[in-house]
Design an enzyme around this catalytic site. Sequence first.
Site, PDB file in Angstrom:
ATOM      1  N   HIS A 516       0.838  -1.203   0.000  1.00 20.59           N
ATOM      2  CA  HIS A 516       0.000   0.000   0.000  1.00 20.59           C
ATOM      3  C   HIS A 516       0.877   1.260   0.000  1.00 20.59           C
ATOM      4  O   HIS A 516       0.652   2.182   0.783  1.00 20.59           O
ATOM      5  CB  HIS A 516      -0.925   0.015   1.220  1.00 20.59           C
ATOM      6  CG  HIS A 516      -1.984  -1.043   1.191  1.00 20.59           C
ATOM      7  ND1 HIS A 516      -2.623  -1.497   2.332  1.00 20.59           N
ATOM      8  CD2 HIS A 516      -2.531  -1.734   0.168  1.00 20.59           C
ATOM      9  CE1 HIS A 516      -3.500  -2.429   2.006  1.00 20.59           C
ATOM     10  NE2 HIS A 516      -3.465  -2.584   0.692  1.00 20.59           N
ATOM     11  N   ASN A 568      -7.114   0.067   4.131  1.00 16.15           N
ATOM     12  CA  ASN A 568      -6.857  -0.180   2.713  1.00 16.15           C
ATOM     13  C   ASN A 568      -7.170   1.077   1.903  1.00 16.15           C
ATOM     14  O   ASN A 568      -8.272   1.625   2.000  1.00 16.15           O
ATOM     15  CB  ASN A 568      -7.720  -1.355   2.237  1.00 16.15           C
ATOM     16  CG  ASN A 568      -7.359  -1.791   0.826  1.00 16.15           C
ATOM     17  OD1 ASN A 568      -7.452  -0.998  -0.100  1.00 16.15           O
ATOM     18  ND2 ASN A 568      -6.962  -3.032   0.667  1.00 16.15           N
TER      19      ASN A 568
END
Length: 591
Positions: A516, A568
């Site tokens: 990420h 996320n």
Amino acid sequence: MSPPHTIPSLPGADVLSSWDKRVDALRKSGREKKPEVLIVGSGPIGAVYARTLVDKNVGVMMVDIGEQASRRIGDHRKNSVAVQKDISLFTNVIRGELSPLSIPVSESDLHLDPVSWQSAPGKFVLNGQNPSQQRRYNLAASAATRTVGGMSSHWTCCTPRQHPLERSTLFTDDEWDELYKKAEALFDTNPTVFDDSVRHRLVKQVVANAVEKTKGQNRTVKSMPLACKRPSENSPYIEWSCTATILGDLADPSLMKENKFDMKPQWQCDMLHINLHTKKVEGAILIDLVKNEEWLVTAKKYVVCAGAVLTAGIMAKSLFKSDIPMERRYPALGKYLTEQTMTFCQVALKQELVDDVRDNPAKLDTYGSHVIERAVNRHINCHPDDPLPFPFSDFDPQVYIPFSEQHPWHTQIHRDAFGYGEIPADLDQRLVVDLRWFSYTSENPDNKVTFDKERRDGFGMPQPTFHFTLSREDGQRAHRMMQENQIHSMVQVSSCLGGFVPGSEPRYLPPGLALHICGIYRAGKQKEGESLEDVKKTSVVDRCGRVWGLDNLNLGGCGVIAQGNASNPTLTAACHALAGARQILEELGRA
């Protein structure tokens, strides 16, 4: 006819002719395409751009460096009945999809037989092997996915809205809400698909009883918002969202011509020719990797969303080859890198919890429903030899505790498969619960990825090198989420559920494994009276992903996200992409 393109992998091998000669040669050979919009990258963010633009009758050409391995364009590898019956099969799928970005070979402790040939350190780059990478500052687990569908071919589909403390103020709260709603619709996000699962109800109830009843703590245990759906009410199958989901009918290759959409797998964007005087990208050089042919693409608009690091690499090479000094013109490119710290463990459910489900399944039913009781009793009656009360088709638990100011980490209490955490073959997977905790790192210009002007990776792109360290506060926060002496730490929550699976005791995972990376072409805002050169010191694009100083280039993906975050980031990146696509539509007169 121009000579075929040779993908360089050694310093000095990338010798290019002038732009005008290159364009002239490609046009004379008939290798030019003129879509309205070129999109580089076929992951979920590229799909958001494509779907939004084609819906307004804009012609789109999409290219991806990877192969098209599924019937639909960019399908999820987990949309397989065999994989859903045995999720452990998915572990090797993920491993096969990820390519390491930077491997420090100059500090290698590999000892070969003395008679074997050994390279002198610092002379060669191949498949991420990087003599310039210092191990101490590396994001060792960071990797790229080169396949049609990008990361959406194997992602968890966890799509929470980020907490206001995790997201920037580039949009108002009302704007964020509207963008999130649209993104959730495109991704088929909902938190209810797993609500009738026996194990989901069990895990959610056990964690909620422990966490929500802690005195003085205001935390709620929720069903995880996931991008997925069941094809029918009684189906034992889950359709996981991906590029194909977002594209809809565009994902059917047979309908591409009808839809003004052209998908080119195994085509690489080698560079964009940038002209700062005209404030435009004047063309792109693409490579048909199978035929080893160069093509010129001249579009009205260009969108690059090939994964954070690869997107920044395309931008860097384009600046190099356009004779634009990156540090002077786009000094924030590659800087302000954030990546989530991550902890992990696996537990096997406690005996007392399993026995309680068998003896009193109605305890898991809510609002007068008997769904769980019927499912458990039906399974026991049909399979009296099974020692577990969980139906064979019972969906995995999918629970989370959202990020909060007091506990600034995102938690996932679920079951999935990754390139780590393999389950022993003699352990029934219905007993296993994964716990993954994610926290954020602060924005810091010294945390960065640089791109080598001379060394190239295996695809001829600038080799990335990471320079990343945790601040003291980042480290303390990571320690708290793992070890904190209260119910909200991973160790405490896991102890409520069961005992640790051997080899999967609580541990910190290698930096970069969250996959990420954010911030390396971060969005910013030009304040009143602020010069463009000043805003470019701390950002690369505006909130729509439009590159500062260029009228027809947008960058998309997590690299746009300006704020350190724990949840996320995909849905948040999609919000920026929606804003970018709408901006393009307005400029093309199609809004």
